[in-house]
Design an enzyme around this catalytic site. Structure first.
Site, mmCIF file in Angstrom:
data_model
loop_
_atom_site.group_PDB
_atom_site.id
_atom_site.type_symbol
_atom_site.label_atom_id
_atom_site.label_comp_id
_atom_site.label_asym_id
_atom_site.label_seq_id
_atom_site.Cartn_x
_atom_site.Cartn_y
_atom_site.Cartn_z
ATOM 1 N N ARG A 147 22.143 -7.816 17.900
ATOM 2 C CA ARG A 147 23.328 -8.119 17.059
ATOM 3 C C ARG A 147 23.570 -9.668 17.057
ATOM 4 N NH1 ARG A 147 27.151 -5.677 13.464
ATOM 5 N NH2 ARG A 147 26.011 -3.674 13.413
ATOM 6 N N GLU B 78 35.576 -4.767 14.021
ATOM 7 C CA GLU B 78 35.121 -5.755 14.802
ATOM 8 C C GLU B 78 35.060 -7.183 13.939
ATOM 9 O OE1 GLU B 78 31.300 -3.424 14.893
ATOM 10 O OE2 GLU B 78 31.257 -4.287 17.116
#
Lengths: 766, 493
Positions: A314, A716
């Site tokens: 990620r 997030e």
């Protein structure tokens, strides 16, 4: 026009009234069954080496100690890892980090257990540990293979670019500091059944791993989680070990057992956000447009793989943030160090990859003499230049640029830029800085199979509704959002919907509540379940009243059938009498996503969430002390399910990100000891760190994808809005000498800021 | 007369507790014995505030509530006080005004810090019509960590509900509570336990002197904000505890035209106004000292007697020329404060001797004082370095200088080389200040630790010499400070 009665309303958190009265139950608050025992962890005093012998006789001899658990007591596999088999419950021989569990004590009180663990005698053949990225590079030790992808030949492009820059940039780690530390209680049942209460984001994994370690079928284990006192990723994989230890203790003693880590132990024994060294090179044209970018993301993973596969992936997926890179190479190393295994933390590697490219943007601005915001504009994805380094098309190219333009205006960026320049010109000690940075964050688990969820809905004869789903509540407001969806579906009052604790016995085979996916996945699964029940109720009503189904509507706690209406609970009663099933398990899987990791290409994300923040800081260049003066945020949550909850996520995420980049510093000694192991030494933001001028707004933007009520995930992405604070600090230091780049790394503690100031003054700080 | 129980006021009733282990914390008492689990343990070291409860003591005819960290407060220390926990606020199922405000402002997410925050706001709510600003609310909340919300909604809730006249059950029953709390005071010595293990709380200085002389191995506790950690984190097997909180006389502040005398058990919160009157920098230092919870429990005397190498307050008091008074049996002696600190965690104190009071001289017309607390975070953080300066001026020249730093050596310590180099300097000739800035490197060889590197400490100390001189020269702090600007502080006084 769809009229919504519950969805999109700023309803307060369902547990709010319980929180404020102290009656919301956390695991340590559950009334303990009589005879409950308490567990403490015996830890390794060395960071690396071999355990030669372990003598626990003095531990056993201590009054109040009921059992001492060692590897000998494990009936199944000595492994609590999420995937790679490299996290032992108790050390076999090889010691991975200082603090690692060697054994556990089970005693009649927590105090006795904590005192008893210190009585163990052990012999360890110790080795010099690897603590830093450099240590691991030198030893060439990794937890997983290197990985890279890209496009074109960036090395050649950079070599020929008009402006070439390169550097090393360090990004620090972060402790989760959930206010409720890790805790679990296990209660043994008949036939070897175990009921585990665990403060976990991933009850299914706790269930599986308890079964694996105890060598019993999954069906014998139930894991239940009503709420966590914060998770932030720290309880995705790393709540498991404590639940398993409690379960093993319950198995061995036959009594209920509880394990709650002391805060210091929680710091020492559980993983953190990965810290990175980013080695980068960029070639740009005179306008500052990137022609080629190459970055090597060197992640310090700790002693085992844990979730580092996904976390570092990620980071790579976000190494572009919002910027078009014609030629690009993104590489990564997952370095093994003798420190606690780093793990998921809100953003899951994304923030680190993104901050690196924001640092590069600033470097480009200094090299080209352009305003950093203009350099960012010049590099945004645009139609025709909208394919990410991993081959995914950015379909929504307008959203970000429009959002940033709006924020540029509402934050008065240009005028303040001038005002700050004037201030700095007349202020030799105090310097102010300003930065506006964008966020583009991919939504979906990058492991495709994890993008699924289940929900269980029952309608009872009195019209009350039992709601259960696989998502866990850690404060983010998932339960209320999903309840809003269900109340909306049935057209009933919120009070009718009974939210219940997440448990593997009701909804199985779930994914962790992570990757910002909670409401996208579980909201949809609950809507599917409720929708199926509603459909059966509609069919019954249509038949019973001789009215076509399209003339039946559920709203205001009633069901309107042609010209008549009846209360929702009456219809429920009638359905039961007519033998209509009023229970349903819904299942949802995210469409459209694909990812071929071997080829480094695909569409790993269903969509992107966007946002931008503009922050202004002031720096004392004699001490490095600094303060955030103002922040303006514009953030894209699609069409919000609950704007109050979403604003809370944005503000909280931003402040958490700000802490990561400023005062939160993890310090490991050379021997691997964590020196910042409690709030006395590890400083998260307090109220006064939040600027009085804190303007947060939602960007009106319907999700182009078919998500739950066209909302977007919000957990997030806001963390990375705090990149603006870091870049503003850099901007302030830059004012000391605009001719030089600013050698500031994250976190920008007062010490780091002063170090950068003194470097610019030509008197390096030793 | 000796009492073998502690007594406190709770929900309109006097409660007596006896027979507890001297180390029992209030939090363990609440959670493990009363089974009241609304109060949470977040850190067990008095830093996160999740365990905040309110203690009420009668002052000026009313019950004055203060927040305390139950995790590091000993159960015995609540003797004589009203105890209020989060469960006590909602009367008859109706939320307390601060609870409603928190819900309406979306002030809780995970909810684990919330009970502590509610209790801090409860004390702020009862803090007596103090005008509230975002800054003062931030000060009140500095000891409450929240990891979810980003604080904005919590501060909004506080601004909405606090600052007026309290209107809740505690206000309604104010008179009854005052009587209840006052009735607890009996002037008796408390002794719970036996000769080998006890919690004692002498009521007079003479009783204390006798008891401590008999048990020089006992641990003296004033606020317990440090000893509490020895217990919860160090797992220290402390068996004999003498709590100073009931000793009459030691809690006095004496103020004359040229000094402030602070008794050993005066809390930071109580000392704050007197110290702030000596100099705004000292007031600012007290504002940032620990948190409201820590200032409400911790004492000036304890901060000194504890001998921490940082001891945020000690360097400032040394620079001001403070004196310390100690007592052993019937004998008392005084010394310059800097002489008390001998080596790392070692003080000039013999077994059985206790700190009686510290005397802080006020500034004379030709004296300039500056203090700087340098930490990673502005609020609720122990200093990496703490520097204090007192310049005696002869016109624009420095005739005498006292400089002391914390965090730069094993003890709070003066800087003789720097002091010498400062004498004779003109405030109007910055080009001559270099020698004094360089001298600090000869005074201290600071350590590397988790708070900062030695290099940072050395550089900051040098820069603070420059800053102190600049500020003394200009009489201005706007161009040299982010927070604690003196004109703003003086305006607020």
């Amino acid at each position: 026009m769809e009229v919504l009665r519950h969805v999109r309303k700023p309803l307060p958190h369902d547990s709010g009234p319980k929180h404020v009265q102290g009656v919301a139950q956390y695991i340590d608050d559950i009334r303990e069954p009589e005879g409950t025992l308490h567990v403490a962890i015996g830890q390794s005093p060395k960071a690396r080496g071999r355990l030669i012998s372990l003598d626990v006789s003095a531990v056993r001899a201590m009054p109040g100690v009921v059992a001492v658990l060692t590897t000998d007591d494990i009936p199944g596999k000595n492994d609590v890892s999420p995937a790679f088999g490299d996290d032992p419950l108790f050390v076999n021989t090889e010691i991975g980090f200082l603090g690692q569990a060697l054994f556990a004590v089970v005693a009649t009180s927590r105090d006795i257990a904590r005192r008893a663990v210190k009585k163990a005698v052990m012999e360890i053949e110790s080795e010099t540990p690897s603590i830093t990225v450099e240590d691991a590079l030198e030893r060439q030790e990794t937890v997983l293979p290197d990985y890279a992808y890209g496009r074109g030949d960036p090395a050649a492009v950079i070599a020929q670019a008009p402006v070439k820059l390169e550097g090393q940039f360090r990004v620090g780690g972060q402790e989760h500091f959930y206010l409720e530390g890790q805790v679990a209680m296990a209660i043994p049942g008949e036939d070897g059944d175990i009921h585990v209460y665990s403060s976990t984001q991933h009850p299914t994994e706790v269930q599986h791993v308890v079964a694996r370690v105890l060598d019993i079928p999954d069906a014998y284990v139930t894991c239940e989680t009503r709420r966590m006192g914060g998770g932030f990723g720290g309880k995705e994989s790393q709540a498991t070990q404590w639940a398993v230890t409690a379960a093993l203790a319950a198995r061995v003693t036959g009594r209920p057992c509880k394990l709650r880590l002391d805060r210091d132990d929680d710091f020492i024994l559980t993983g953190k956000r990965h810290d990175f060294r980013c080695d980068w090179k960029v070639g740009v044209d005179e306008e500052g447009r990137i022609q080629g970018y190459a970055v090597d993301l060197l992640a310090r993973c700790g002693y085992s793989a844990d979730l580092s596969a996904g976390v570092v992936d990620r980071a790579m997926f976000h190494a572009d943030n919002a910027y078009w890179m014609p030629a690009v190479h993104i590489a990564s190393k997952r370095l093994k160090t003798n420190t606690v295994s780093n793990t998921a933390f809100r953003g899951f590697g994304g923030p680190q990859g993104m901050l690196a490219v924001e640092h590069v943007m600033d470097q480009i601005a200094w090299a080209t003499g352009r305003d950093p915001l203009d350099v960012r504009y010049a590099n945004f994805y645009r139609p025709g230049e909208n394919v990410t380094p991993y081959g995914m098309e950015v379909e929504e190219t307008d959203t970000l640029v429009n959002l940033v333009r709006t924020l540029e205006e509402t934050s008065n960026y240009r005028a303040r830029r001038e005002e700050i320049a004037a201030f700095n010109a007349s202020s030799p000690i105090m310097k102010r800085g300003l930065a506006l940075t964008p966020v583009k964050f991919g939504i979906s688990f990058t492991l495709t199979h994890m993008n699924q969820a289940g929900a269980l809905v029952h309608v009872y004869q009195d019209g009350s509704v039992h709601l259960n789903h696989g998502g866990t509540e850690m404060g983010q407001g998932l339960y209320i959002k999903v309840a809003q969806v269900v109340a909306e579906e049935f057209g009933i009052a919120m009070e009718r919907v009974r939210i219940t604790a997440t448990t593997t016995a009701k909804v199985p085979n779930t994914s962790p509540t992570a990757a910002s996916s909670g409401s996208d996945l579980n909201g949809m699964a609950a809507k599917i379940a409720a929708g199926a029940i509603k459909k059966r109720m509609t069919a019954y009503a249509a038949e019973a009243h001789g009215v076509p189904e399209d003339q039946i509507a559920f709203r205001d706690d009633r069901v309107f059938i042609g010209n008549e209406s009846l209360p929702f609970d009456e219809l429920a009663k009638k359905c039961i009498a007519a033998r209509v099933q009023l229970s349903e398990a819904g299942h949802y899987k995210t469409p459209k996503i694909t990812w071929d990791r071997a080829k480094g290409t695909g569409r790993p994300f269903f969509y992107f969430a966007y946002g931008a923040a503009c922050s202004e800081v002031i720096v004392d260049t004699l001490t490095g002390e600094n303060r955030l003066l103002r922040t303006d945020i514009l953030h894209d949550v699609g069409r919000s399910l609950n704007p109050a909850i979403d604003i809370g996520q944005i503000e909280g995420g931003f402040v958490q990100g700000m802490g990561w980049l400023t005062t939160e510093e993890l310090v490991f000694a050379k021997d691997g000891r964590l020196l910042t192991h409690a709030p006395s030494t590890y400083k998260i933001p307090v109220a006064s760190d939040v600027p009085a001028a804190f303007n947060v707004a939602l960007y009106p933007n319907e999700n182009r994808e078919e998500t739950i009520y066209r909302s977007k995930a919000v957990g997030e992405p806001p963390v990375m809005l705090a990149n603006s604070v870091f870049c503003a600090l850099v901007d302030a230091v830059h004012a000391l000498d605009p001719a030089q780049p600013v050698p500031l790394h994250a976190p920008a503690t007062p010490e780091a800021v002063l170090r950068a100031c003194e470097a610019l003054r030509g008197r390096p700080m030793g | 007369m000796v009492r073998e129980t502690i007594r406190f006021w709770r929900q309109g009733q006097a409660i007596e507790v006896s027979g507890f282990h001297p180390r029992t914390t209030l939090l363990d008492y609440l959670r493990l014995q009363e089974r009241r689990v609304g109060t949470k343990e977040g850190c067990a070291e008095g830093d996160c505030g999740a365990c905040t409860v309110a203690l009420g003591r009668v002052r000026g005819g009313r019950v004055h509530y203060e927040p305390v960290n139950a995790c590091i407060l000993l159960l015995g220390q609540i003797d004589g006080a009203e105890l209020v926990t989060v469960e006590d606020l909602a009367a008859g199922g109706e939320l307390h005004p601060v609870q409603s405000a928190m819900v309406e402002a979306h002030g809780s997410q995970c909810g684990f810090c919330t009970p502590g925050i509610v209790m801090s706001l409860f004390t702020l709510y009862h803090d007596g019509g103090r005008p509230l600003s975002r800054e003062s609310v931030n000060d009140a909340l500095a000891g409450n960590l929240c990891r979810c919300t980003g604080y904005r909604p919590i501060v909004d809730a506080a601004l909405h509900v606090c600052g007026g006249q309290p209107d809740d059950a505690f206000a309604t029953h104010a008179e009854q509570n005052v009587q209840g709390v006052e009735a607890l005071a009996d002037g008796q010595d408390i002794f719970i336990g036996d000769e080998s293990r006890f919690f004692a709380a002498p009521a007079s200085e003479d009783s204390l002197a006798v008891l401590y002389a008999q048990h020089p191995d006992a641990t003296l506790v004033a606020g317990c904000t440090d000893v509490g950690l020895w217990i919860t984190k160090g797992m220290a097997e402390i068996e004999k505890i003498i709590w100073l909180g009931r000793v009459t006389g030691l809690d006095r502040i004496e103020e004359t035209s040229d000094m402030v005398g602070i008794g050993a058990t005066v809390t930071h919160a109580e000392a704050h106004p007197s110290l702030a009157r000596i100099d705004p920098d000292l007031g600012e230092l007290m504002r940032r000292f620990g948190s409201w919870q820590v200032r409400a429990s911790g004492t000036v005397g304890g901060n000194i007697a504890n001998g921490s190498p940082i001891g945020d307050l000690a360097p400032a008091l040394i620079a001001l020329g403070s004196e310390l008074e100690l007592r052993h049996g019937d004998a008392t002696r005084t010394m310059a404060l800097e002489n008390f600190f001998i080596a790392y965690r070692k003080q000039d104190r013999v077994p059985g001797e206790f700190v009686r009071r510290v005397t802080v001289p006020k500034l004379k017309g030709n004296e300039v004082f500056r203090a700087y607390k340098i930490s990673k975070r502005f609020d609720e953080d122990i200093s990496a370095a703490m520097g204090a300066f007192r310049f005696t001026l002869d016109g624009r020249r420095i005739a005498e200088a006292r400089v002391a730093f914390g965090g730069m050596a094993a003890t709070p310590k003066r800087a003789p080389e720097t002091e010498r180099a400062l004498v004779g300097l003109s405030l109007d000739e910055p080009s001559t200040w270099g020698e004094a800035m360089a001298a600090i490197a000869r005074d201290y060889q600071p350590l590397d630790d988790h708070r900062s590197s030695a290099a940072y400490r050395a550089t900051v100390a040098r820069n603070l010499v420059f800053k102190a001189l600049s500020e003394a020269a200009s009489g201005e702090t706007r161009a040299t400070r982010i927070i604690g600007q003196r004109d703003a502080l003086q305006a607020a006084e």
